[in-house]
Design a protein around this motif. Structure first.
Motif, PDB file in Angstrom:
ATOM      1  N   ASN A 186       0.707  -1.235   0.019  1.00  0.00           N
ATOM      2  CA  ASN A 186       0.051   0.274   0.238  1.00  0.00           C
ATOM      3  C   ASN A 186       1.389   0.992   0.006  1.00  0.00           C
ATOM      4  O   ASN A 186       1.332   1.860   1.513  1.00  0.00           O
ATOM      5  CB  ASN A 186      -1.098   0.032   1.079  1.00  0.00           C
ATOM      6  N   GLN A 187       1.096   1.510  -1.331  1.00  0.00           N
ATOM      7  CA  GLN A 187       1.479   2.971  -1.623  1.00  0.00           C
ATOM      8  C   GLN A 187       1.150   4.334  -0.627  1.00  0.00           C
ATOM      9  O   GLN A 187       1.432   5.538  -0.881  1.00  0.00           O
ATOM     10  CB  GLN A 187       2.033   3.113  -2.682  1.00  0.00           C
ATOM     11  N   GLU A 188      -0.137   3.968  -0.391  1.00  0.00           N
ATOM     12  CA  GLU A 188      -0.904   5.827  -0.333  1.00  0.00           C
ATOM     13  C   GLU A 188      -1.006   5.421   1.471  1.00  0.00           C
ATOM     14  O   GLU A 188      -1.627   7.205   1.466  1.00  0.00           O
ATOM     15  CB  GLU A 188      -2.159   5.591  -0.903  1.00  0.00           C
ATOM     16  N   ARG A 189      -1.171   5.030   2.193  1.00  0.00           N
ATOM     17  CA  ARG A 189      -0.079   4.945   3.515  1.00  0.00           C
ATOM     18  C   ARG A 189       0.306   6.822   3.815  1.00  0.00           C
ATOM     19  O   ARG A 189       1.012   6.231   3.749  1.00  0.00           O
ATOM     20  CB  ARG A 189      -0.554   3.797   4.210  1.00  0.00           C
ATOM     21  N   THR A 190      -0.348   6.985   4.830  1.00  0.00           N
ATOM     22  CA  THR A 190       0.655   8.168   5.517  1.00  0.00           C
ATOM     23  C   THR A 190       0.040   8.234   7.274  1.00  0.00           C
ATOM     24  O   THR A 190      -0.218   7.162   7.561  1.00  0.00           O
ATOM     25  CB  THR A 190      -0.032   9.658   5.191  1.00  0.00           C
ATOM     26  N   ALA A 191       1.466   8.405   7.730  1.00  0.00           N
ATOM     27  CA  ALA A 191       1.702   7.979   9.292  1.00  0.00           C
ATOM     28  C   ALA A 191       1.396   9.038   9.647  1.00  0.00           C
ATOM     29  O   ALA A 191       1.275  10.610   9.150  1.00  0.00           O
ATOM     30  CB  ALA A 191       3.089   8.183   9.738  1.00  0.00           C
ATOM     31  N   PHE A 192       0.874   9.550  11.139  1.00  0.00           N
ATOM     32  CA  PHE A 192      -0.056  10.386  11.888  1.00  0.00           C
ATOM     33  C   PHE A 192       1.287  10.341  12.976  1.00  0.00           C
ATOM     34  O   PHE A 192       1.815   9.799  13.773  1.00  0.00           O
ATOM     35  CB  PHE A 192      -1.060   9.687  12.540  1.00  0.00           C
ATOM     36  N   ARG A 193       1.586  12.106  12.432  1.00  0.00           N
ATOM     37  CA  ARG A 193       2.894  11.729  13.884  1.00  0.00           C
ATOM     38  C   ARG A 193       2.389  13.106  14.704  1.00  0.00           C
ATOM     39  O   ARG A 193       1.444  14.563  14.770  1.00  0.00           O
ATOM     40  CB  ARG A 193       4.183  13.032  12.596  1.00  0.00           C
ATOM     41  N   PRO A 194       2.136  12.778  16.281  1.00  0.00           N
ATOM     42  CA  PRO A 194       2.044  13.819  17.031  1.00  0.00           C
ATOM     43  C   PRO A 194       2.556  14.852  17.256  1.00  0.00           C
ATOM     44  O   PRO A 194       3.928  15.615  16.742  1.00  0.00           O
ATOM     45  CB  PRO A 194       2.324  13.225  18.293  1.00  0.00           C
ATOM     46  N   PRO A 195       1.896  16.206  18.121  1.00  0.00           N
ATOM     47  CA  PRO A 195       2.605  17.223  17.895  1.00  0.00           C
ATOM     48  C   PRO A 195       3.661  17.382  18.971  1.00  0.00           C
ATOM     49  O   PRO A 195       4.137  16.284  19.251  1.00  0.00           O
ATOM     50  CB  PRO A 195       1.293  18.442  18.889  1.00  0.00           C
TER      51      PRO A 195
END
Length: 209
Positions: A186-195
């Protein structure tokens, strides 16, 4: 011009790059799963492994012990994973652990992450294991920079002495997990980065005695 130890200079705050060729891939790195073919070839693996060997190493103990598995060797790894799972549950038929074989084929390349610990010396064991963790993070960054995906996993197999022995680690080595390397399906996944504010704060000195 490449920056070397002789030419490196400190950047002013106005000149610090935020999205250049280094920071862009660094900020985009994330764990990738599932992983499929192709995996890195010999030349790319050498770059990945050389990155690992630049990890911080208090006392120059070089605690890094890595075993990488690919190709047909994964067939043997699958058999071993079934064997150790069956040994953990005496009396169960070996066939009931067939699903364990899947882990051996979860990525084109699997790196077993080992630590050779010098006990009783001036360098705490925790610091030696942290060095292996830093080396693994260097590999993850290199994997991403080369266009592949990486996934660091632990689980019950990590702490199984029979598996450690089957992978030819020394009896006193510690197994710290497995690094799976391949092409993200899956090349579309983006990671959440916390503040940042949730995890970083500036200490301004003592406020009380």
């Amino acid at each position: 011009m490449p920056v070397t130890s002789k030419t490196q200079t400190h950047l002013t705050s106005a000149a610090i790059p935020t999205r250049d060729a280094f920071f862009e891939p660094l900020f985009a790195r994330q764990s990738a799963w599932p992983l499929i073919e192709p995996g890195p070839g010999d030349a790319e693996l050498e770059l990945i492994f050389d990155a690992a060997l630049r990890a911080p190493d208090h006392g120059r103990l070089r605690p890094w012990r890595f075993a990488f598995i690919r190709g047909e060797a994964r067939v043997d790894l699958g058999e071993i994973l079934i064997d150790v799972a069956a040994a953990r549950q005496p009396g169960t038929p070996r066939s009931s652990h067939e699903n364990r074989r899947e882990k051996a084929f979860a990525a084109p390349v699997i790196v077993a992450l080992g630590a050779s610990i010098v006990a009783g010396g001036p360098i705490p064991e925790l610091e030696q294991m942290l060095s292996v963790g830093a080396a693994t993070m260097n590999m993850l960054n290199a994997i991403h920079a080369l266009g592949y995906g990486g996934f660091w996993a632990t689980g019950i197999d990590t702490y199984d002495e029979k598996l450690k022995a089957a992978l030819d680690f020394e009896p006193d080595d510690k197994l710290l997990g497995f690094l799976f390397i391949g092409t993200p399906k899956n090349q579309e996944r983006t990671a959440f980065r916390p503040p940042r504010a949730q995890h970083f704060r500036e200490w301004l000195g003592r406020t009380s005695i």
